[in-house]
Design an enzyme around this catalytic site. Sequence first.
Site, PDB file in Angstrom:
ATOM      1  N   ASP A  90       0.861  -1.171   0.000  1.00 20.33           N
ATOM      2  CA  ASP A  90       0.000   0.000   0.000  1.00 20.33           C
ATOM      3  C   ASP A  90       0.903   1.228   0.000  1.00 20.33           C
ATOM      4  O   ASP A  90       2.000   1.206   0.549  1.00 20.33           O
ATOM      5  CB  ASP A  90      -0.912  -0.044   1.233  1.00 20.33           C
ATOM      6  CG  ASP A  90      -2.094   0.904   1.082  1.00 20.33           C
ATOM      7  OD1 ASP A  90      -2.181   1.581   0.039  1.00 20.33           O
ATOM      8  OD2 ASP A  90      -2.913   0.957   2.001  1.00 20.33           O
ATOM      9  N   SER A  91       0.407   2.292  -0.625  1.00 18.11           N
ATOM     10  CA  SER A  91       1.270   3.453  -0.855  1.00 18.11           C
ATOM     11  C   SER A  91       1.352   4.378   0.339  1.00 18.11           C
ATOM     12  O   SER A  91       2.271   5.160   0.467  1.00 18.11           O
ATOM     13  CB  SER A  91       0.729   4.244  -2.035  1.00 18.11           C
ATOM     14  OG  SER A  91      -0.548   4.755  -1.691  1.00 18.11           O
ATOM     15  N   GLY A  93      -1.626   6.130   1.089  1.00 17.38           N
ATOM     16  CA  GLY A  93      -2.790   6.999   0.932  1.00 17.38           C
ATOM     17  C   GLY A  93      -3.747   6.903   2.110  1.00 17.38           C
ATOM     18  O   GLY A  93      -4.263   7.905   2.602  1.00 17.38           O
ATOM     19  N   ASP A 144      -3.002   7.900  -3.391  1.00 17.49           N
ATOM     20  CA  ASP A 144      -4.355   8.428  -3.560  1.00 17.49           C
ATOM     21  C   ASP A 144      -4.730   9.219  -2.323  1.00 17.49           C
ATOM     22  O   ASP A 144      -4.001   9.217  -1.334  1.00 17.49           O
ATOM     23  CB  ASP A 144      -5.363   7.290  -3.767  1.00 17.49           C
ATOM     24  CG  ASP A 144      -5.466   6.390  -2.544  1.00 17.49           C
ATOM     25  OD1 ASP A 144      -4.437   6.193  -1.870  1.00 17.49           O
ATOM     26  OD2 ASP A 144      -6.568   5.882  -2.254  1.00 17.49           O
ATOM     27  N   GLN A 186     -11.581   6.599  -6.253  1.00 18.33           N
ATOM     28  CA  GLN A 186     -12.133   7.194  -5.032  1.00 18.33           C
ATOM     29  C   GLN A 186     -13.535   7.729  -5.358  1.00 18.33           C
ATOM     30  O   GLN A 186     -14.292   7.072  -6.007  1.00 18.33           O
ATOM     31  CB  GLN A 186     -11.183   8.297  -4.517  1.00 18.33           C
ATOM     32  CG  GLN A 186      -9.892   7.730  -3.925  1.00 18.33           C
ATOM     33  CD  GLN A 186     -10.121   7.011  -2.593  1.00 18.33           C
ATOM     34  OE1 GLN A 186     -11.142   7.162  -1.944  1.00 18.33           O
ATOM     35  NE2 GLN A 186      -9.144   6.193  -2.201  1.00 18.33           N
ATOM     36  N   GLY A 213     -11.193   4.014  -0.151  1.00 14.37           N
ATOM     37  CA  GLY A 213     -11.951   5.005   0.617  1.00 14.37           C
ATOM     38  C   GLY A 213     -13.282   4.519   1.129  1.00 14.37           C
ATOM     39  O   GLY A 213     -14.120   5.324   1.532  1.00 14.37           O
ATOM     40  N   ASP A 263      -8.044  -7.209   1.578  1.00 18.72           N
ATOM     41  CA  ASP A 263      -7.085  -7.249   2.687  1.00 18.72           C
ATOM     42  C   ASP A 263      -7.797  -6.714   3.909  1.00 18.72           C
ATOM     43  O   ASP A 263      -8.732  -5.918   3.793  1.00 18.72           O
ATOM     44  CB  ASP A 263      -5.875  -6.357   2.402  1.00 18.72           C
ATOM     45  CG  ASP A 263      -6.210  -4.882   2.575  1.00 18.72           C
ATOM     46  OD1 ASP A 263      -6.850  -4.310   1.675  1.00 18.72           O
ATOM     47  OD2 ASP A 263      -5.871  -4.305   3.620  1.00 18.72           O
ATOM     48  N   CYS A 301     -12.416 -27.343  10.558  1.00 16.04           N
ATOM     49  CA  CYS A 301     -11.181 -26.636  10.170  1.00 16.04           C
ATOM     50  C   CYS A 301      -9.979 -27.524  10.470  1.00 16.04           C
ATOM     51  O   CYS A 301      -9.921 -28.157  11.525  1.00 16.04           O
ATOM     52  CB  CYS A 301     -11.078 -25.325  10.949  1.00 16.04           C
ATOM     53  SG  CYS A 301      -9.600 -24.360  10.580  1.00 16.04           S
ATOM     54  N   CYS A 303      -6.801 -26.375  10.484  1.00 17.80           N
ATOM     55  CA  CYS A 303      -5.634 -25.534  10.762  1.00 17.80           C
ATOM     56  C   CYS A 303      -4.859 -26.081  11.968  1.00 17.80           C
ATOM     57  O   CYS A 303      -5.352 -26.943  12.699  1.00 17.80           O
ATOM     58  CB  CYS A 303      -6.052 -24.086  10.989  1.00 17.80           C
ATOM     59  SG  CYS A 303      -6.643 -23.721  12.648  1.00 17.80           S
ATOM     60  N   CYS A 306      -6.934 -25.854  15.202  1.00 20.05           N
ATOM     61  CA  CYS A 306      -8.087 -26.749  15.340  1.00 20.05           C
ATOM     62  C   CYS A 306      -7.673 -28.218  15.322  1.00 20.05           C
ATOM     63  O   CYS A 306      -8.360 -29.067  15.895  1.00 20.05           O
ATOM     64  CB  CYS A 306      -9.095 -26.475  14.238  1.00 20.05           C
ATOM     65  SG  CYS A 306      -9.816 -24.830  14.395  1.00 20.05           S
ATOM     66  N   HIS A 332      -5.798 -19.655  12.860  1.00 20.88           N
ATOM     67  CA  HIS A 332      -7.169 -20.099  12.570  1.00 20.88           C
ATOM     68  C   HIS A 332      -7.933 -19.045  11.749  1.00 20.88           C
ATOM     69  O   HIS A 332      -8.592 -19.375  10.751  1.00 20.88           O
ATOM     70  CB  HIS A 332      -7.942 -20.423  13.844  1.00 20.88           C
ATOM     71  CG  HIS A 332      -9.389 -20.623  13.555  1.00 20.88           C
ATOM     72  ND1 HIS A 332      -9.883 -21.789  13.001  1.00 20.88           N
ATOM     73  CD2 HIS A 332     -10.445 -19.760  13.613  1.00 20.88           C
ATOM     74  CE1 HIS A 332     -11.166 -21.645  12.770  1.00 20.88           C
ATOM     75  NE2 HIS A 332     -11.541 -20.435  13.122  1.00 20.88           N
TER      76      HIS A 332
HETATM   77 ZN   LIG Z   1      -8.916 -23.618  12.632  1.00 26.71          ZN
END
Ligand SMILES: [Zn+2]
Length: 375
Positions: A90-91, A93, A144, A186, A213, A263, A301, A303, A306, A332
Amino acid sequence: MSCLIVEATDGYARTGCVTTRRGTFRIPAFMPVGTHGGVRALHPDEVRECGAEIVLSNAYHLALRPGLDVVERAGGIHGFMGWDGPILTDSGGYQLVSLAGAARIDNGGAVFVSPYDGTRLRVTPEEAVSIQSRLGADVIMCLDQPVAFGAGAGAAAAATARTHRWAQRCVAAHPGDGALLFGIAQGGFDEGTRRESAAFIAALGFDGNAVGGLSVGEPIAVMEAMARASTEELPEDRPRYFMGLGTDEELLTMVGMGIDMFDCVVPTRLARNGTALTADGRLSLRNSVFRDDLRPIDDACACQACARFSRAYLRHLFTAGEILAHRLVSIHNITHLSRLMRAAAAAIREQRFEAFRREVSDRLRGREPAGPRLN
Ligand SMILES: [Zn+2]
């Protein structure tokens, strides 16, 4: 040639992959955030095991600390942070809004005041591109100027016009080193201005386009209307990225509008507060109801958290202040969002994305699924 290959669509939703100079990531994609060059508390191998194929870092923060020279000497951001896959930076902004008061903006660019030591960093659009290029980012974001929700129409229009001029300068400054350059639309909170901005950014021919934005405190209906106005103007043959989102339901709503990349710091921030994401909603693991709950966070799950640990153990770790709890719940939560994106991709391929989105939403809200009961 576009970096995007669309393999299947269902309505506006699509799945496929985006190719960068450091490999390919599948869409829709959730990108864990490593603001300072590390996804908090996690080893890069763990981030990959969570299903992440691209991570986000922040050029503004890295340029201030440790400084570009250090990262360059380490072989760029990939060598520095030990992640060899795609990285989007990311810049800065967004920091123009979030650190309001610590930044001065004029048509030339922005002057940031370091929250670390008070030094001033002047960033022009050209420098924003150059900083990200020197860091070695695979996806570079334009500088931006977003506006806060509640800013007047005049302020939003001025910031949007400046974002457009800066976008043109970023295109001219792109070194053509193989890194992808993404524009950012924007337009504040007016549908017409949103549409104009997205059309302007689309016409500049970026490798990908972001909707910026939004998700800054506006009502969800406003966010959705603004996102729809933006995405309808952004080209279909380039990746679309919604910056800074969000919950399971919001992500799927945006996938349904044709957004490919997301993100958010929320999954890791929630994890450190003891909150786990599940298909049935959030679990506050510090709660005493989990004192002797020997089930995993989510029995669907696989992971590392879990597969081996119970809610009772995680609650105990949080109560005892053990940082292992932060790590396990971060693993998780990122796994949960990566899995949601993979499940969305599968639903798109099977032409049942809208039904899938509704199922996820109903389950989160504790509603019986629509349609005939099976039992
Ligand atoms: Zn998990």
